[in-house]
Design a protein around this motif. Structure first.
Motif, mmCIF file in Angstrom:
data_model
loop_
_atom_site.group_PDB
_atom_site.id
_atom_site.type_symbol
_atom_site.label_atom_id
_atom_site.label_comp_id
_atom_site.label_asym_id
_atom_site.label_seq_id
_atom_site.Cartn_x
_atom_site.Cartn_y
_atom_site.Cartn_z
ATOM 1 N N SER A 278 57.665 43.524 30.155
ATOM 2 C CA SER A 278 57.473 42.114 30.484
ATOM 3 C C SER A 278 58.691 41.588 31.230
ATOM 4 C CB SER A 278 57.265 41.292 29.210
ATOM 5 O OG SER A 278 57.313 39.911 29.509
ATOM 6 N N ASP A 280 59.612 38.583 31.099
ATOM 7 C CA ASP A 280 60.127 37.448 30.333
ATOM 8 C C ASP A 280 61.352 37.854 29.513
ATOM 9 O OD1 ASP A 280 58.061 35.884 31.291
ATOM 10 O OD2 ASP A 280 56.720 36.477 29.660
ATOM 11 N N TYR A 281 61.998 36.854 28.931
ATOM 12 C CA TYR A 281 63.163 37.101 28.093
ATOM 13 C C TYR A 281 62.776 37.964 26.886
ATOM 14 C CZ TYR A 281 67.177 36.200 25.095
ATOM 15 O OH TYR A 281 68.278 36.351 24.279
ATOM 16 N N THR A 282 63.617 38.926 26.556
ATOM 17 C CA THR A 282 63.342 39.825 25.438
ATOM 18 C C THR A 282 64.111 39.380 24.207
ATOM 19 O OG1 THR A 282 63.025 41.684 26.947
ATOM 20 C CG2 THR A 282 63.418 42.213 24.629
ATOM 21 N N SER A 366 57.846 29.943 28.548
ATOM 22 C CA SER A 366 58.024 31.396 28.653
ATOM 23 C C SER A 366 58.826 31.943 27.481
ATOM 24 C CB SER A 366 58.728 31.728 29.972
ATOM 25 O OG SER A 366 58.960 33.112 30.083
ATOM 26 N N TYR A 367 59.901 31.237 27.092
ATOM 27 C CA TYR A 367 60.690 31.631 25.921
ATOM 28 C C TYR A 367 59.805 31.701 24.672
ATOM 29 C CZ TYR A 367 65.512 31.212 27.698
ATOM 30 O OH TYR A 367 66.700 31.401 28.334
ATOM 31 N N SER A 370 57.439 34.634 24.667
ATOM 32 C CA SER A 370 58.117 35.904 24.402
ATOM 33 C C SER A 370 58.483 36.040 22.930
ATOM 34 C CB SER A 370 59.380 36.009 25.266
ATOM 35 O OG SER A 370 59.066 35.991 26.633
ATOM 36 N N THR A 374 56.975 38.828 20.258
ATOM 37 C CA THR A 374 57.835 39.725 19.487
ATOM 38 C C THR A 374 57.504 39.652 18.004
ATOM 39 O OG1 THR A 374 59.622 39.536 21.104
ATOM 40 C CG2 THR A 374 60.226 40.270 18.896
#
Length: 472
Positions: A278, A280-282, A366-367, A370, A374
């Motif tokens: 992805s 996006d931020y991990t 988006s944060y 993500s 998770t």
């Protein structure tokens, strides 16, 4: 889950209603606050006029007081139109409204009767004062109507109906509780109000509870979250940034409620097993250099993996912790505050981008996406299908304005936050975090923060549009 641990969880319950957090009973109400609201809300009701010398006016006011008390507290602004505007002159019916009059009406129609507080406020740009009524939350019992309002010419009861519990509903409107689901928040508030009595009753119900250590009685989620925030602030103080990171950050936390304890090795394997394709931020990333490899730290008697990437070498900073009790927290700086974003915007347009001054809603969506993805991966990895507690803490909001980095995108109004922090707590099922259904949970995170700016509404539908736009 042991009984004493359940007791501790109950003891650590926090109010979810904003008014419960900022308006405890022992503090004086801020009567100017509801005047700042541009429209009515679940905790704010506008009434241009009420004939309080007549039974119909008294009955209508009693109904609104009942609903707001059961909602967790709220405001009634007299002399204001439903659309938030004010008439040219104050209505004669509301000019002399006072606290004794309001509480006499409450006592006549409601049981138990809330003790309301009344103040006079002069709205900005208006030549007259308006009465503002603060309705406190219900106590150990929900508020109920104890007598009917007057009948109309056809014999129908007007205003309020005896034996009815009213609450605030979307609209906003004040209506009778109509389903078991609508009772949940009301009952919860009553339980919190009488927490000490409830704890004593629960203890009496359980014979010879098994002794547990003091550590096991601690709420792991609260301890992990507070520990991570503290570490963040300590390291932010030691490693200065363009903005003050001790107050400017976003904290994401979760707990798999009642999940089985795991090991730190299993946590590490869980993180290594997830797909990382992805853009996006991990969250809970283990892809840092060896300088930032996970370390094991004990908090509240339980080990957990931690990564501290909060030094001056990093433009975007983070600290995270995952404990063996399947509780996790990550604190991150605002991506909007990075030099990377500032440079990208200013190199590609004539605009300026001030660090520490903006909120980019698409980035926050988006944060949140993500983070929840998770959490879903962790739940799936450990075969967990129960309830998941979510907490998001936005800090450093005051003065930030909605802004987008997208070329040509702009807001026609000044959407600026005037409150510095916003904490969102809720519980959902693991299944709710599936990719096709998580947009509602994302909106539940972003909209309460966005509401402080009075910006455009963030809904599940707008979340989907934002995420799809980012993928193109």
């Amino acid at each position: 889950m042991r009984f004493s641990y359940c007791i501790k969880l109950l003891d650590n319950l926090r109010p979810t209603n904003l008014l419960e957090k900022i308006m405890p009973d022992e503090l004086s109400p801020n009567f100017g606050m509801p005047l700042q609201s541009p429209t009515e809300g679940l905790d704010v009701e506008f009434k241009r006029a009420l004939p309080l010398r007549e039974s119909i006016g008294k009955a209508k006011l009693a109904k609104e007081i009942c609903a707001l008390a059961n909602h967790g507290g709220g405001w009634i602004v007299l002399g204001r139109e439903d659309d938030g505007s004010y008439p040219d002159v104050a209505d004669a019916e509301i000019v002399d409204v006072d606290q004794d009059q309001v509480n006499q009406i409450a006592a006549a129609y409601l049981q138990p009767a809330p003790h309301c507080t009344v103040g006079k406020q002069k709205p900005e740009g208006i030549d007259f004062e308006v009465p503002v009524i603060w309705v406190p939350p219900c106590g150990t019992a929900p508020v109920c109507a104890k007598k009917n309002g007057p009948d109309d010419e056809r014999g129908r009861t007007q205003g309020i109906i005896k034996g009815t519990h009213y609450i605030r509903k979307a609209g906003p409107v004040s209506e009778a509780i109509a389903s078991p689901d609508e009772w949940q928040d009301v009952i919860r508030r009553c339980v919190l109000s009488d927490k000490a009595s409830l704890l004593g009753a629960l203890t009496t119900m359980v014979e010879q509870p098994r002794p547990v250590s003091e550590v096991e009685e601690q709420c792991v989620f609260e301890a992990d979250f507070d520990h991570t925030v503290l570490k963040w602030k300590e390291e932010a103080h030691d490693h200065p940034y363009e903005v003050d990171l001790t107050s400017c950050f976003v904290g994401y936390g979760f707990q798999l409620v009642g999940g089985e304890q795991v090991t730190t090795d299993q946590i590490a394997e869980c993180l290594r097993s997830r797909p990382l394709n992805s853009p996006d931020y991990t969250f809970f990333s283990v892809g840092y250099s060896s300088q930032y490899r996970p370390i094991v730290i004990e908090v509240a008697g339980h080990d957990g993996l931690e990564v501290h990437a909060n030094t001056s070498e990093d433009d975007h900073r983070s600290i995270w912790r995952l404990s063996e009790m399947l509780s996790g927290t990550e604190i991150i700086s605002y991506w909007e505050d990075t030099e990377w974003v500032k440079s990208a915007v200013e190199q590609n347009s004539s605009r300026t981008w001030e660090r520490g001054q903006h909120i980019w809603i698409a980035q926050q969506i988006s944060y949140a996406n993500s983070f929840l993805a998770t959490v879903k991966h962790i739940a799936d990895y450990f075969n967990f299908s129960g309830e998941i507690r979510i907490r998001v803490l936005f800090s450093g909001l005051s003065g930030r304005n909605l802004k987008s980095t997208s070329f040509g995108a702009h807001y026609s109004m000044d959407y600026r936050a005037h409150q510095n922090t916003k904490q969102i707590d809720f519980v959902l099922k693991a299944a709710d975090l599936a990719a096709e259904t998580r947009s509602s949970a994302i909106a539940s995170i972003i909209q309460p923060m966005n509401k402080l700016t009075q910006g455009p509404m963030v809904t599940a539908e707008s979340v989907v549009r934002s995420l799809n736009a980012n993928r193109r």
